[in-house]
Design a protein around this motif. Sequence first.
Motif, PDB file in Angstrom:
ATOM      1  N   PHE A   1      43.170 -18.856  -8.096  1.00 60.80           N
ATOM      2  CA  PHE A   1      41.896 -19.133  -7.444  1.00 60.80           C
ATOM      3  C   PHE A   1      41.927 -20.553  -6.892  1.00 60.80           C
ATOM      4  O   PHE A   1      42.430 -21.471  -7.544  1.00 60.80           O
ATOM      5  N   ILE A   2      41.387 -20.725  -5.711  1.00 57.32           N
ATOM      6  CA  ILE A   2      41.196 -22.046  -5.132  1.00 57.32           C
ATOM      7  C   ILE A   2      39.724 -22.386  -5.323  1.00 57.32           C
ATOM      8  O   ILE A   2      38.851 -21.643  -4.877  1.00 57.32           O
ATOM      9  N   HIS A   3      39.440 -23.510  -5.984  1.00 59.34           N
ATOM     10  CA  HIS A   3      38.051 -23.803  -6.341  1.00 59.34           C
ATOM     11  C   HIS A   3      37.868 -25.289  -6.604  1.00 59.34           C
ATOM     12  O   HIS A   3      38.838 -26.010  -6.877  1.00 59.34           O
TER      13      HIS A   3
ATOM     14  N   VAL B   1      37.684 -35.319  -1.728  1.00 62.01           N
ATOM     15  CA  VAL B   1      37.878 -33.881  -1.891  1.00 62.01           C
ATOM     16  C   VAL B   1      39.318 -33.534  -2.224  1.00 62.01           C
ATOM     17  O   VAL B   1      39.604 -32.421  -2.652  1.00 62.01           O
ATOM     18  N   ALA B   2      40.234 -34.473  -2.036  1.00 59.52           N
ATOM     19  CA  ALA B   2      41.628 -34.193  -2.371  1.00 59.52           C
ATOM     20  C   ALA B   2      41.788 -33.890  -3.853  1.00 59.52           C
ATOM     21  O   ALA B   2      42.714 -33.201  -4.263  1.00 59.52           O
ATOM     22  N   TYR B   3      40.879 -34.415  -4.686  1.00 59.08           N
ATOM     23  CA  TYR B   3      40.965 -34.195  -6.121  1.00 59.08           C
ATOM     24  C   TYR B   3      40.149 -32.984  -6.570  1.00 59.08           C
ATOM     25  O   TYR B   3      40.084 -32.700  -7.753  1.00 59.08           O
ATOM     26  N   MET B   4      39.516 -32.281  -5.642  1.00 59.33           N
ATOM     27  CA  MET B   4      38.598 -31.215  -6.020  1.00 59.33           C
ATOM     28  C   MET B   4      39.282 -29.883  -6.261  1.00 59.33           C
ATOM     29  O   MET B   4      38.711 -28.997  -6.878  1.00 59.33           O
ATOM     30  N   VAL B   5      40.477 -29.699  -5.751  1.00 64.47           N
ATOM     31  CA  VAL B   5      41.108 -28.392  -5.869  1.00 64.47           C
ATOM     32  C   VAL B   5      42.431 -28.480  -6.611  1.00 64.47           C
ATOM     33  O   VAL B   5      43.105 -29.503  -6.602  1.00 64.47           O
TER      34      VAL B   5
ATOM     35  N   ARG C   1      31.942 -22.718  -3.885  1.00 63.97           N
ATOM     36  CA  ARG C   1      32.761 -21.745  -3.171  1.00 63.97           C
ATOM     37  C   ARG C   1      34.169 -21.681  -3.751  1.00 63.97           C
ATOM     38  O   ARG C   1      34.730 -22.702  -4.149  1.00 63.97           O
ATOM     39  N   PHE C   2      34.727 -20.490  -3.763  1.00 62.56           N
ATOM     40  CA  PHE C   2      36.086 -20.294  -4.262  1.00 62.56           C
ATOM     41  C   PHE C   2      36.668 -19.060  -3.582  1.00 62.56           C
ATOM     42  O   PHE C   2      35.934 -18.236  -3.032  1.00 62.56           O
ATOM     43  N   PHE C   3      37.988 -18.950  -3.592  1.00 63.31           N
ATOM     44  CA  PHE C   3      38.602 -17.714  -3.115  1.00 63.31           C
ATOM     45  C   PHE C   3      39.910 -17.482  -3.850  1.00 63.31           C
ATOM     46  O   PHE C   3      40.464 -18.383  -4.480  1.00 63.31           O
ATOM     47  N   TYR C   4      40.390 -16.253  -3.773  1.00 59.32           N
ATOM     48  CA  TYR C   4      41.560 -15.838  -4.541  1.00 59.32           C
ATOM     49  C   TYR C   4      42.733 -15.539  -3.620  1.00 59.32           C
ATOM     50  O   TYR C   4      42.588 -14.837  -2.614  1.00 59.32           O
ATOM     51  N   SER C   5      43.890 -16.097  -3.950  1.00 59.27           N
ATOM     52  CA  SER C   5      45.125 -15.779  -3.239  1.00 59.27           C
ATOM     53  C   SER C   5      45.843 -14.679  -4.013  1.00 59.27           C
ATOM     54  O   SER C   5      46.383 -14.916  -5.096  1.00 59.27           O
ATOM     55  N   ARG C   6      45.837 -13.467  -3.468  1.00 56.53           N
ATOM     56  CA  ARG C   6      46.458 -12.342  -4.171  1.00 56.53           C
ATOM     57  C   ARG C   6      47.965 -12.529  -4.308  1.00 56.53           C
ATOM     58  O   ARG C   6      48.557 -12.170  -5.325  1.00 56.53           O
TER      59      ARG C   6
ATOM     60  N   ILE D   1      36.738 -27.384   2.878  1.00 52.78           N
ATOM     61  CA  ILE D   1      35.927 -26.171   2.777  1.00 52.78           C
ATOM     62  C   ILE D   1      35.441 -25.940   1.351  1.00 52.78           C
ATOM     63  O   ILE D   1      34.578 -25.105   1.117  1.00 52.78           O
ATOM     64  N   MET D   2      36.011 -26.682   0.391  1.00 58.73           N
ATOM     65  CA  MET D   2      35.564 -26.579  -0.994  1.00 58.73           C
ATOM     66  C   MET D   2      34.431 -27.561  -1.303  1.00 58.73           C
ATOM     67  O   MET D   2      33.856 -27.527  -2.377  1.00 58.73           O
ATOM     68  N   ARG D   3      34.136 -28.438  -0.361  1.00 60.83           N
ATOM     69  CA  ARG D   3      33.101 -29.441  -0.600  1.00 60.83           C
ATOM     70  C   ARG D   3      31.740 -28.770  -0.807  1.00 60.83           C
ATOM     71  O   ARG D   3      31.343 -27.888  -0.055  1.00 60.83           O
ATOM     72  N   ILE D   4      31.043 -29.197  -1.836  1.00 65.71           N
ATOM     73  CA  ILE D   4      29.700 -28.689  -2.100  1.00 65.71           C
ATOM     74  C   ILE D   4      28.707 -29.513  -1.289  1.00 65.71           C
ATOM     75  O   ILE D   4      28.707 -30.743  -1.361  1.00 65.71           O
TER      76      ILE D   4
END
Length: 256
Positions: free
Chosen positions: A159-161, A208-212, A149-154, A31-34
Amino acid sequence: MKGFVLLLLLWVIAFGTPQPKDTPSYFNAEIMRIEEERYLGNKVANVFFTTEEGKTYKLYDFIRGKPTALILAYYTCDSACPLVVKSALQATQSMGKDANFLVMSFDKEDTLEDIKRFKKQLGVENPKWTFGIMKEEDIKKLTQSLGYRFFYSRRDRVFIHPNVVIFLAPDGKIVRYLYGVSPKERELRIALAEAETFRITKNTIVDVAYMVCYRYDPNTGKYGLNPTLLFAFGGLMLASLTLLNALIKKKREVKT
């Protein structure tokens, strides 16, 4: 020495082996793939940002007709962001002033003081690079125009990005995405040369395993460091130690 190498190999096998793609116990990095085919060739949003000196620019005024290397990060990150930025700063030390180098935070909570702390943490000085922060509306415009795309784990406060350097042509068009946590000088020079000549380059294969930086483990309900990055580090260490062991052995044979 052989015993140590064997021990390291066992550690890599036990703890560093990447999880299969269909393993449900980890966050799916897909889901982080551009979606490069959607964004390459498009113009990036002309957003406002404020530099560490407190000056406010519009992005296109800052670009000033030069190719630009852009890194999106956040300044309270203690994982991949410092690695990516530090590697980029080191790799561009010998480059001239015919390109722009820019780090922008996608965290609306980041401040100018956070920039100072982040730069101090890096331990590397490179005045070619500019660090900036943006307001929430500009963060949204910029990241959406880049397909980032990114999102935050409170709960875990991370941040996951994606880990990526984005290259812009002198007119603001997106021409290249360079993935990974350790950009090399040769890669950056080639990408900037492509950007200067408006050459668009799409990645044919992206691991993509290296993207986050982190992966989600529903068994614990928390995010942990990406095991694939640990595996890569362990593999690099193993290769280095194996080579060192071979050199020592050869040296001993020569002496005898």
